[in-house]
Motif scaffolding. Sequence first.
Motif, PDB file in Angstrom:
ATOM      1  N   ILE A 157       8.518  12.058   7.290  1.00 31.75           N
ATOM      2  CA  ILE A 157       9.431  12.891   7.381  1.00 31.75           C
ATOM      3  C   ILE A 157      10.335  14.040   6.557  1.00 31.75           C
ATOM      4  O   ILE A 157      10.807  14.614   6.559  1.00 31.75           O
ATOM      5  CB  ILE A 157      10.488  11.779   8.298  1.00 31.75           C
ATOM      6  N   LYS A 158      10.422  13.076   5.652  1.00 30.60           N
ATOM      7  CA  LYS A 158      11.335  12.921   4.266  1.00 30.60           C
ATOM      8  C   LYS A 158      10.275  12.403   2.764  1.00 30.60           C
ATOM      9  O   LYS A 158      10.846  11.330   2.445  1.00 30.60           O
ATOM     10  CB  LYS A 158      13.210  12.320   3.932  1.00 30.60           C
ATOM     11  N   PRO A 159       9.590  13.410   3.139  1.00 36.57           N
ATOM     12  CA  PRO A 159       8.310  13.077   1.612  1.00 36.57           C
ATOM     13  C   PRO A 159       9.055  12.773   0.392  1.00 36.57           C
ATOM     14  O   PRO A 159       8.387  12.287  -0.629  1.00 36.57           O
ATOM     15  CB  PRO A 159       7.518  13.634   1.722  1.00 36.57           C
ATOM     16  N   GLU A 160      10.724  13.885  -0.061  1.00 32.73           N
ATOM     17  CA  GLU A 160      11.080  13.917  -2.077  1.00 32.73           C
ATOM     18  C   GLU A 160      12.792  12.129  -1.576  1.00 32.73           C
ATOM     19  O   GLU A 160      12.884  12.200  -2.836  1.00 32.73           O
ATOM     20  CB  GLU A 160      11.546  14.646  -1.367  1.00 32.73           C
ATOM     21  N   VAL A 161      12.558  11.375  -0.508  1.00 34.59           N
ATOM     22  CA  VAL A 161      13.600  10.011  -0.333  1.00 34.59           C
ATOM     23  C   VAL A 161      12.465   9.282  -1.294  1.00 34.59           C
ATOM     24  O   VAL A 161      11.492   8.666  -0.746  1.00 34.59           O
ATOM     25  CB  VAL A 161      13.606  10.004   0.682  1.00 34.59           C
ATOM     26  N   PRO A 162      13.353   8.679  -1.941  1.00 35.48           N
ATOM     27  CA  PRO A 162      12.635   7.712  -2.986  1.00 35.48           C
ATOM     28  C   PRO A 162      12.798   6.133  -2.336  1.00 35.48           C
ATOM     29  O   PRO A 162      13.708   6.226  -1.784  1.00 35.48           O
ATOM     30  CB  PRO A 162      12.833   7.465  -4.161  1.00 35.48           C
ATOM     31  N   PHE A 163      11.667   5.512  -2.156  1.00 33.98           N
ATOM     32  CA  PHE A 163      11.424   3.822  -1.648  1.00 33.98           C
ATOM     33  C   PHE A 163      11.292   2.511  -2.775  1.00 33.98           C
ATOM     34  O   PHE A 163      11.096   2.881  -3.100  1.00 33.98           O
ATOM     35  CB  PHE A 163      10.943   3.850  -0.345  1.00 33.98           C
ATOM     36  N   ILE A 164      12.524   1.955  -2.238  1.00 34.71           N
ATOM     37  CA  ILE A 164      12.793   0.571  -3.197  1.00 34.71           C
ATOM     38  C   ILE A 164      12.487  -0.310  -2.222  1.00 34.71           C
ATOM     39  O   ILE A 164      13.387  -0.587  -0.835  1.00 34.71           O
ATOM     40  CB  ILE A 164      13.768  -0.014  -4.317  1.00 34.71           C
ATOM     41  N   MET A 165      11.833  -1.466  -2.499  1.00 38.82           N
ATOM     42  CA  MET A 165      11.131  -2.345  -1.792  1.00 38.82           C
ATOM     43  C   MET A 165      11.629  -3.691  -1.344  1.00 38.82           C
ATOM     44  O   MET A 165      11.673  -4.162  -2.742  1.00 38.82           O
ATOM     45  CB  MET A 165       9.285  -2.686  -1.149  1.00 38.82           C
ATOM     46  N   ILE A 166      12.022  -4.320  -0.544  1.00 34.70           N
ATOM     47  CA  ILE A 166      12.926  -5.321  -1.021  1.00 34.70           C
ATOM     48  C   ILE A 166      11.782  -6.606  -0.196  1.00 34.70           C
ATOM     49  O   ILE A 166      11.342  -6.377   0.982  1.00 34.70           O
ATOM     50  CB  ILE A 166      14.207  -6.048  -0.267  1.00 34.70           C
ATOM     51  N   SER A 167      11.552  -6.955  -1.357  1.00 35.92           N
ATOM     52  CA  SER A 167      10.267  -8.437  -1.536  1.00 35.92           C
ATOM     53  C   SER A 167      10.530  -9.617  -1.275  1.00 35.92           C
ATOM     54  O   SER A 167      11.227 -10.550  -2.261  1.00 35.92           O
ATOM     55  CB  SER A 167       9.053  -8.119  -2.226  1.00 35.92           C
ATOM     56  N   GLY A 168      10.326 -10.362  -0.228  1.00 34.65           N
ATOM     57  CA  GLY A 168      10.616 -12.205  -0.194  1.00 34.65           C
ATOM     58  C   GLY A 168       9.389 -12.193  -1.412  1.00 34.65           C
ATOM     59  O   GLY A 168       8.428 -12.177  -1.590  1.00 34.65           O
ATOM     60  N   HIS A 169       8.948 -14.195  -1.585  1.00 30.64           N
ATOM     61  CA  HIS A 169       8.160 -14.417  -1.983  1.00 30.64           C
ATOM     62  C   HIS A 169       7.027 -14.387  -1.578  1.00 30.64           C
ATOM     63  O   HIS A 169       5.923 -13.986  -2.487  1.00 30.64           O
ATOM     64  CB  HIS A 169       8.411 -15.424  -2.607  1.00 30.64           C
ATOM     65  N   GLY A 170       6.532 -14.172  -0.748  1.00 31.04           N
ATOM     66  CA  GLY A 170       5.261 -14.358  -0.015  1.00 31.04           C
ATOM     67  C   GLY A 170       4.610 -12.912   0.474  1.00 31.04           C
ATOM     68  O   GLY A 170       3.638 -12.057   0.459  1.00 31.04           O
ATOM     69  N   ASP A 171       5.705 -11.700  -0.127  1.00 30.29           N
ATOM     70  CA  ASP A 171       5.525 -10.618  -0.039  1.00 30.29           C
ATOM     71  C   ASP A 171       4.950  -9.740  -1.024  1.00 30.29           C
ATOM     72  O   ASP A 171       5.301  -8.471  -1.382  1.00 30.29           O
ATOM     73  CB  ASP A 171       6.936 -10.021   0.567  1.00 30.29           C
ATOM     74  N   LEU A 172       5.258 -10.784  -2.252  1.00 30.27           N
ATOM     75  CA  LEU A 172       4.673  -9.730  -3.409  1.00 30.27           C
ATOM     76  C   LEU A 172       3.497  -9.011  -3.554  1.00 30.27           C
ATOM     77  O   LEU A 172       3.704  -7.309  -3.843  1.00 30.27           O
ATOM     78  CB  LEU A 172       4.567 -10.565  -4.441  1.00 30.27           C
ATOM     79  N   ASP A 173       2.275  -9.627  -3.049  1.00 30.24           N
ATOM     80  CA  ASP A 173       1.309  -8.120  -2.618  1.00 30.24           C
ATOM     81  C   ASP A 173       1.748  -7.170  -2.218  1.00 30.24           C
ATOM     82  O   ASP A 173       1.115  -5.894  -2.467  1.00 30.24           O
ATOM     83  CB  ASP A 173      -0.046  -9.354  -2.759  1.00 30.24           C
ATOM     84  N   THR A 174       1.859  -7.092  -1.434  1.00 31.95           N
ATOM     85  CA  THR A 174       2.161  -6.146   0.091  1.00 31.95           C
ATOM     86  C   THR A 174       3.573  -5.379  -0.459  1.00 31.95           C
ATOM     87  O   THR A 174       2.803  -3.953  -0.476  1.00 31.95           O
ATOM     88  CB  THR A 174       3.044  -6.406   1.389  1.00 31.95           C
ATOM     89  N   ALA A 175       4.626  -6.329  -1.762  1.00 30.94           N
ATOM     90  CA  ALA A 175       4.783  -5.009  -2.089  1.00 30.94           C
ATOM     91  C   ALA A 175       4.753  -3.749  -3.446  1.00 30.94           C
ATOM     92  O   ALA A 175       4.391  -3.024  -3.172  1.00 30.94           O
ATOM     93  CB  ALA A 175       6.553  -6.166  -3.295  1.00 30.94           C
ATOM     94  N   VAL A 176       3.269  -4.160  -3.601  1.00 28.88           N
ATOM     95  CA  VAL A 176       2.608  -3.745  -5.070  1.00 28.88           C
ATOM     96  C   VAL A 176       1.579  -2.966  -3.938  1.00 28.88           C
ATOM     97  O   VAL A 176       1.818  -1.745  -4.617  1.00 28.88           O
ATOM     98  CB  VAL A 176       2.061  -4.681  -5.705  1.00 28.88           C
ATOM     99  N   ASN A 177       1.854  -2.998  -3.634  1.00 29.88           N
ATOM    100  CA  ASN A 177       0.673  -2.388  -2.431  1.00 29.88           C
ATOM    101  C   ASN A 177       1.758  -0.984  -1.842  1.00 29.88           C
ATOM    102  O   ASN A 177       1.016   0.145  -1.921  1.00 29.88           O
ATOM    103  CB  ASN A 177      -0.102  -3.014  -0.893  1.00 29.88           C
ATOM    104  N   THR A 178       2.968  -1.280  -1.379  1.00 32.69           N
ATOM    105  CA  THR A 178       3.675  -0.110  -1.462  1.00 32.69           C
ATOM    106  C   THR A 178       3.442   1.029  -2.426  1.00 32.69           C
ATOM    107  O   THR A 178       3.651   1.545  -2.196  1.00 32.69           O
ATOM    108  CB  THR A 178       5.165  -0.727  -0.707  1.00 32.69           C
ATOM    109  N   MET A 179       3.379   0.910  -3.688  1.00 32.18           N
ATOM    110  CA  MET A 179       4.060   1.435  -4.599  1.00 32.18           C
ATOM    111  C   MET A 179       2.744   2.454  -4.394  1.00 32.18           C
ATOM    112  O   MET A 179       2.376   3.330  -5.129  1.00 32.18           O
ATOM    113  CB  MET A 179       4.162   0.370  -5.500  1.00 32.18           C
ATOM    114  N   ARG A 180       1.127   1.862  -4.088  1.00 28.00           N
ATOM    115  CA  ARG A 180       0.553   3.061  -3.985  1.00 28.00           C
ATOM    116  C   ARG A 180       0.703   3.870  -2.915  1.00 28.00           C
ATOM    117  O   ARG A 180      -0.364   4.680  -2.849  1.00 28.00           O
ATOM    118  CB  ARG A 180      -0.896   2.444  -3.391  1.00 28.00           C
TER     119      ARG A 180
END
Length: 387
Positions: A72-95
């Motif tokens: 929808i809005k590809p230019e908008v930057p995202f900062i993901m908020i992760s719990g302790h168990g979500d770190l791997d997912t958080a790293v993957n979201t950067m990809r």
Amino acid sequence: MAKILVIEDEDAIRRVLVKILSEENDSYNVEDAEDGLKGIEKIKKEDYDLVLCDIKMPKMDGVEVLEAATKIKPEVPFIMISGHGDLDTAVNTMRLGAFDYISKPPDLNRLLTTVRNALDRKELVVENKKLKKKVSKNYEMIGDSPEITLIKDMIEKVAPTDARVLITGPNGTGKELVAHWVHEKSERSSGAFIEVNCAAIPSELIESELFGHVKGAFTSAVKDRAGKFEAANNGTIFLDEIGDMSLSAQAKVLRALQENKISRVGTDKDIKVNVRVVAATNKNLKKEIAEGNFREDLYHRLAVILIKVPALNDRRDDIPLLINHFVKKISQEQGNAPKVFSAKAIEMLKGYDWTGNIRELRNVVERLIILSDKEVTEQEVALFSSK
């Protein structure tokens, strides 16, 4: 004022984030959403400079929000908020395109630093897009005659689309400048602009030049070679003097336009390409079609948008502007102070028959700059212009 959206299903954390950001900087306008679906609805309706998004949420998780928002809005930057168990997912979201992530509970300094960096990045992206919309001075279209104004207006409308463009007009009128404008004002401007002069390539080599070849396809094919269409992938290919292209090459170009696929000479293996085609010719293609020299189906594929570039004799009011442009450009190239053309000299040049169009005018201006003293007068024009 930076507009920030916080998407977080835990009320306490959401309130803390909104409070921290609002109190940190008066220029932050912070809004919130308690789940991913409401967050997406807000992103559709509003223009945000930054989104902070939790990963684990009901209804729609953070990864799904990120993927949907990128469309929808590809230019908008995202900062993901992760719990302790979500770190791997958080790293993957950067990809997947997220700017960064922060862990719960958020560290104040890291949070604010990451937010500032993300907003700076957004500002750079926006500025970069504006710069890309400005056409390089090397390819300026000089003139404000009705004919040139119409062409500029057409380019503004056509460039952001992927519509194919056919540019017609006599030699030396600046058809290649129109092609560059279309590319540089398009969403493909960060991609390659590949020029192919179809008249300058022997007919037996044009297919290899356009589509590439595999080793052994012909005598001199000692190794695999990619063609111009592959080089222009995700960019623009400019087929200049397309009226001189062989019928067999025309058939392959037609297939590339129809199927977005090409195959190298010597193999049937398909290669997908995503290329915008801009073509140009000084020939009357409808006459060429009638004489059997050009495919009618290819003509209709190419001429989605038809831009006719006028001869210089049909836009004489632009000649003073073109002279001034060439004087500045040539003087810079030669490292000399610009010379002045007298009013009478310009009037003489306006009255000439410019059979060679803009290319001829530039050559005459350069000759006059070299051979004249500080001012180019009508005497120098009569003596050195060779008209």
